[in-house]
Each structure stands twice: as structure tokens, then as C-alpha cells.
Design an enzyme around this catalytic site. Sequence first.
Site, PDB file in Angstrom:
ATOM      1  N   ASP A 333      54.697  23.925 -44.529  1.00  0.00           N
ATOM      2  CA  ASP A 333      55.297  23.389 -43.316  1.00  0.00           C
ATOM      3  C   ASP A 333      54.937  21.899 -43.194  1.00  0.00           C
ATOM      4  O   ASP A 333      53.789  21.519 -43.439  1.00  0.00           O
ATOM      5  CB  ASP A 333      54.723  24.176 -42.127  1.00  0.00           C
ATOM      6  CG  ASP A 333      55.438  23.879 -40.841  1.00  0.00           C
ATOM      7  OD1 ASP A 333      56.633  24.210 -40.736  1.00  0.00           O
ATOM      8  OD2 ASP A 333      54.799  23.328 -39.918  1.00  0.00           O
ATOM      9  N   GLU A 362      58.509  21.247 -46.713  1.00  0.00           N
ATOM     10  CA  GLU A 362      59.357  20.346 -45.932  1.00  0.00           C
ATOM     11  C   GLU A 362      58.899  18.913 -46.198  1.00  0.00           C
ATOM     12  O   GLU A 362      57.765  18.566 -45.880  1.00  0.00           O
ATOM     13  CB  GLU A 362      59.199  20.630 -44.438  1.00  0.00           C
ATOM     14  CG  GLU A 362      59.761  21.961 -43.993  1.00  0.00           C
ATOM     15  CD  GLU A 362      59.601  22.148 -42.481  1.00  0.00           C
ATOM     16  OE1 GLU A 362      60.591  22.471 -41.814  1.00  0.00           O
ATOM     17  OE2 GLU A 362      58.487  21.968 -41.966  1.00  0.00           O
TER      18      GLU A 362
END
Length: 669
Positions: A333, A362
Site C-alpha cells: 500500500d 502502489e
Amino acid sequence: MIAYYSNKNEMYNTYDQNDLGFTYTKENTTFKVWAPSAQQVLLKLYTTGSFAEDGATVIGIKQMNFDQSTGVWSTTVDGDLDKTYYTYVIQTDKGTNETQDVYSKAVGINSARSMVVDLSKTNPEGWENDTHVLPEKPNDAIIWEVHVRDFSSSVNSGVSKANRGTFLAFTEDNTAIPFTQYPTCVNYLKKLGITHVQLNPVFDFGSVNETTCVDYNWGYDPVNYNVPEGSYSSDPYHGEVRIREFKEMIHALHKANIGVVMDVVYNHVYSTKDSPFEMTVPDYYFRMQNGRYLNSSGCGNVTASDKVMFRKFMIDSIKYWAEEYHIDGFRFDLMACHDIETMNLIREELDKIDKRILMYGEPWTANDGENGISGDDCCNKTNAKKLSDRIGMFNDDMRHGLKGGSDDDSKGFIQGSTHSAYNVIAGMMGASSVTFGNWANMPSQCVTYASAHDNLTLWDKILKSNWCSDYNTRDQLYISQNKISAALTIMSLGIPFMLAGEEFARTKKGDHNSYKSSDYINSIDWSRTVDYKELVTFYAGLIKIRKAFSPLRDCTTKAVDESYIVYNGSSITLNIKNDKDGEWQMLSLLVNNTDSPVYSEIRSKYNLPEKWYVLCDGKSASDKALGEYDITQPIPPRSAIIIVDKDSYDKIQNNINANFHTQPTYLNN
Ligand code: CA
């Protein structure tokens, strides 16, 4: 032992051994905690995991011993401490805190206390035969992202009431929509053909009260990174239960030949002051400026991957999940909150376990200005080439090109827009083409997708951009746009990824940020696999084609170099060559996003043969030909067509070229 880079700004002596937390034997247990700024540390032992259970029965308090050269406090307690709960009472010049262990492996209800656990007793039946499910190379993976609770919380999941919304739902065999033959859950995934599930956070998070499990949350609020979440277990009070049930889930998925990717959220913690990190070593584990916590995580406290002991923690944690739980991949993340050195070190350490374990993340922060490390050092797309070829990144450029803005009513290529085609084309080339754009080293770094848990579902976005609010519509216009998106993601050279249910027009009824919305919004409604069976079959067919044509799964730039791509303002056409024996030698994808038939120029431009077989005619897709195809005819409106050369197809099929596949359905997979 890992050779950690010494940090120029390190304020304390650090520790590099692999025994932080507890080391259990039947005879005794040793506890070690890194707390260099502490003046005193006490170990407290309890019979249970929370005050509510027992009025806090303390069964022992022990002074721990300090080693100044490493900053580690330690003590050994005699006896069999399996299932004994414990905390540390840590006194620093900022005050005294009682906290669970940063290196907790088990905790009681709502994370209040850590627990010593004999992990060998938590293994379910058959675990000794459980092995990782790993793709030969990253681009063989086809990833389906799902939330544990959403997967089975609906009655129509067919899962028994007791297991709905939990880890154990994944262990139920042959589930179907009640009173039908339509498969659900893992039974359904076997038919769909995906290779990996990516689970939204399954480590212990703070936003759901485990005593009631009434609240809903995605779980991007870590408390204990190395412990499974309690609300997904049948008994969150006893720390060993969730561990066993988590392993049962992994084992069931592995038996179905499906790998498991964990969504890891090392970039922030649920609550700074209540975090075991902060209570153990105040102000160390986070990036700060003038006494203020920086906020590139968007949650108020970005962690410091660039500091020795948080870097070590991330590496130890990832290795623990891979080794103890047989996790097959990790999705990071807000990976741009982390520094390049740390991520490459994690890759190196995972490689020692198995090079095929997936890593991707990400490539952005929630706020670049608040990251606290140089822009040259963070894991964003600009720096992709400094990372291992086997650390992937979500390609948001392609996502945007495909469908337009994630939450607004703008249009992308699939809805007929012309201005975003180049982002799509660059993405189809795995973001690795010198001609079209190459932020990636090679296609193994490019995760290709149209939708994920964040933002509107693909279906809701398609409807919003078409000004439609009937979430159950079966208008062919919207279905065709969904199909074009599927063809462009699954037939691209990156790693295809989709939100669970993208393939059956999953709707969250227009909710663009459902992280704490109700089950009514989030729960997977399995009846849509029937209502949109045509779409599921289309996705399953594309997956079969991808699996049958190896250039699409090539990690290197060979396929990029050997592909032709033509964009003429109203169609994208792609031709890929193949030199692998026993496979089709040429495949073309022809996409028309307009309302009129259009001619492709790819044949004349590259002197391609006239006669082909069609695997995907825009309506259906299969790895068996649906009929013959004349490339001189126009591409039908709003269609993605996939064709393969006749000669090699006939050779593979032993010249039975009349054996066309008229009505494919995913149920036959
Ligand atoms: Ca929890």
C-alpha cells in the site's frame, strides 16, 4: 543475519539478529524487545488477552535486562508458556506505557495483549504438505482482489452461516448459489481461471471491534502487522485460533491451485499514541519534522522505512508471512512512502525463499510534500528503473486512459473517448515501449488494471460516465464497454489485475469510497454471476486465451519489440508474433471503440494474412475458435476482436478446423 545499511541519522544503537519478540520452547521462553530509550522494562504475564475476560489476572512480572550495545531488553521465563499472554511496561522520559510486543505473533481480543504461541500446534491438517503456489514468472499471474468479508458475507454465497465473512469461508468446497448449480467463492474462482487472490488487509487492524464484528472496514489501519485479524476468525479471544484458521484458508486456496497475495500496509499505523511502535520507542519509528508527524500516508503518521529498525521490521515481517503462512505475494500500500533501498532489500530477502514470490505496489503517496525522504529515493513510477524488475507497480496511466477519472463522469477509451488512447497503448506494451512510453524496466513491473477496491467499481464508473443510475441494467452498450476494458487489460503485456466482480458488473451502488460502508454496499452479490453470465464467460475466455499464448506473459521486452500496434483515431489494433512450438504463431487484437464499423490498417501496413480464426468475436471469447475471420472486413462497432492465424491453429487442432466452439460458457471450465 541481514546486512542493514547504516543510517547516517540513526539516533540509537541498533540490533540485527532475528530473535526479537519471543522465542518459545516447552522448557522456557525468551523475550527480547528493542527499546534503547527505555530506563526500565518489565515483562508482565497474564492468563487471558483482555481486562474484560478476567479482571486482569497477572501471573508474573519480571524485570528485563538491558544490553546497551544493541538497545535490546531481554529475559527468560522457565516453564511452558504456550498461550500465555504478555505485555511490556516501558518507562522512558516521555512516560510509562504498557504495550503489546511490536513483534507480536499472536494477540488476544482487540489486540490488547500479545500471546506466546507454540506455532507448531497451530498447523491445520495437511499443512505439512502445503506449498506455495507461484507463477513461473510474474506475468503468468492473473490477480483477483477481494475483501475477506465481502467474499462470503452474502446469503447467496452459499457458505454456511457460521463461516460467512471469515477466513473459513475459503475452506468450503463446492459452494453454489443456494438451490442452483452456479458456483460461488473458491469453487467459482476455479472456473474463472484466475491464478491469485489478493486479500485486502488480513493482518490485525484496529477499526473493527472484534467483540461484536458489527462494524465494517477495509482494514487499512494496522495495529499488529504479524498477526491475523481477529474479526475474521471464529474466536478472536484465543490468539491461536485465528492463526490456525488463517492457515486453513491458505491451504484451501493452495489446494485449488490459487496463490495468495497479502495487501501489506507498512506505511502508517492505526493510532500513533496507542501503537506498540510509539509506546516502545517514542518518536523513533515515524518520519517527523520539528516534532510533527509527517503525513504522506494520508493517515497522519508515515512510518520510516529508511530507519534501520523499521526497515528491519518490514523485512522480518514479510519473511515471517512468507515462511510461516506460505504467502505467495505482497502488494504494498502507498509504496512510494517507502524508500527504494528497503524495497530492493525485501526483494533480495524474498529471493532467498523463492524468487517467484510476487511483489508489487502502489507507486504513489497520499501527499508527496509530506514524505520526509528525497523524491529520488521513493518508490514511484519515475524511479521504477531503480527497483528490481520483479517489483511491480499499478499502472494508473492506463487505468485513467481506459475509463477516464476514477470517480467523475469523464470518459476514457472504452466509452469512446479519443484523447486517452496513447495511455492505453503504452499500457498494453507493459509501459516498456521506447516508442509509446516506458517508465517500467520491462512488463514484469507493470500491473495492468481498470479497477481496484478504491474508487467506483468499473461498472459504476461506466454507468456514471454514461449518466445511467440503474445499477442492474443489462444495456448492451455498457456491457460492451466493460468487455473492451477486459480485453485491453487481459490481453496486455503487463500483469492483469481486477477487483473481485469486475467480471460480473459488480456494483457498490455508486459508492466511490466504501471503506467503512455497510455489507449492503460491499458484499459480493453472487446472483450477478448469473445475471451477467455473458460477462463472466467473456472474462474466463480471455483468461484462457492469455494462458494459451505465451508472448502475452513475457516479462522481457521481446514481445514488446515483436508487436505491431496501430491506432487510427477510432481503433487500436495489435499484432503479436510467437515462436513457441505448439502455440498459435500470430495473434491480433482489434478494438473499435466507436458506434460505427471501422477498418483496421494493420493488415495492409504489416502485410498480415487475410484468413484467420476468431477466438473472440466481441460477444464471446474462448481459446477454441468460434469461426473463420476475414481481416479485410470492418471491426464491428464497440467491439474487441481476437483472431489467430489459421495455419498454426489447424496444426494444433490436428486439422479439425470445422470444430468451432459455438457457445462457450465459464461453467464448463
Ligand atoms: Ca483487530
